[in-house]
Write an enzyme that holds these catalytic residues in place. Structure first.
Site, short mmCIF file in Angstrom:
data_model
loop_
_atom_site.label_atom_id
_atom_site.label_comp_id
_atom_site.label_asym_id
_atom_site.label_seq_id
_atom_site.Cartn_x
_atom_site.Cartn_y
_atom_site.Cartn_z
N ASP A 1 0.48 3.53 1.91
CA ASP A 1 0.31 3.92 3.86
C ASP A 1 -0.51 5.26 3.93
O ASP A 1 -1.69 4.80 3.73
CB ASP A 1 2.18 4.40 4.28
CG ASP A 1 2.16 4.31 5.88
OD1 ASP A 1 1.58 3.55 6.25
OD2 ASP A 1 2.55 5.55 6.19
N ASP B 1 0.66 -1.43 0.19
CA ASP B 1 0.25 -0.67 -0.33
C ASP B 1 1.45 1.12 -0.15
O ASP B 1 2.02 0.80 0.16
CB ASP B 1 -1.02 0.04 1.39
CG ASP B 1 0.17 -0.15 2.80
OD1 ASP B 1 0.65 1.02 3.06
OD2 ASP B 1 -0.21 -1.34 3.42
#
Length: 197
Positions: free
Chosen positions: A116, A114
């Site tokens: 973050d 991802d």
């Protein structure tokens, strides 16, 4: 660096607080060099193996290791980006430090899940997103590790195998028998301790 990419970092920023990160202390002092926390030979082989699997691979980069289990705040995420960090995760420490003290070659295969929480246009990190992308990363990582096993040389040309040479500060005559016995697998060769002892 995007989700599902692979990063083989060459640097670490330690943001952990509650982890034992040394075999030493409590009667014996050793200072092992950690300027380059990953084995360059193993990291190179890992990067090559990942590229052979046709996965977008980034050789080098800085891995911020955070304590967890919570994810970062947006301010922390922006701070790490301003430091030039490439990825963030909750693993690799204390493993990297302990591996160096034990003279073991160590590297990390960071599987990106991802962005973050720094990228407003993307979904914020969540357990569901991490698990979904981790599942996708599993197949790629298995292929990479299979390729790595056949590519790694049984002999080392790196300095990992002698990281403790000259690192023990405590005078040998002040090291207790208990410490000698407990740490003999890693310091025995420097103290003249044989495996039979």
């Amino acid at each position: 660096i995007r989700p599902l990419d692979i990063v083989v970092p060459d640097q670490i920023i330690d943001r952990t607080r509650a982890r034992a990160s040394s075999f030493f202390g409590d009667g014996i002092v050793a200072h092992v060099g950690f300027a380059n926390p990953y084995c360059p030979e193993l990291s190179g082989a890992l990067s090559d193996a990942a590229r052979l699997q046709q996965v977008t691979t980034h050789a080098g980069g800085t891995y911020v290791v955070m304590e967890g289990p919570q994810f970062s705040t947006r301010a922390e995420s922006e701070l790490y980006r301003s430091w030039g960090a490439s990825v963030i995760g909750m693993t690799a420490l204390p493993e990297a430090k302990l591996a160096r003290e034990a003279e073991i070659c160590y590297s990390t295969l960071a599987l990106v899940t991802d962005y973050d929480c720094w990228r407003p246009s993307e979904e914020e990190v969540s357990v569901e997103l991490v698990v979904a992308n981790s599942t996708k990363n599993v197949a790629a990582s298995q292929r990479v590790l299979k390729a790595l096993v056949s590519a790694v040389s049984p002999t080392r040309g790196c300095a990992c195998g002698s990281a403790l040479q000259g690192a023990v500060i405590t005078s040998p005559d002040l090291i207790s028998d208990d410490i000698r016995t407990r740490l003999s697998p890693i310091i025995g060769k420097y103290l003249g301790v044989t495996k039979a002892e």
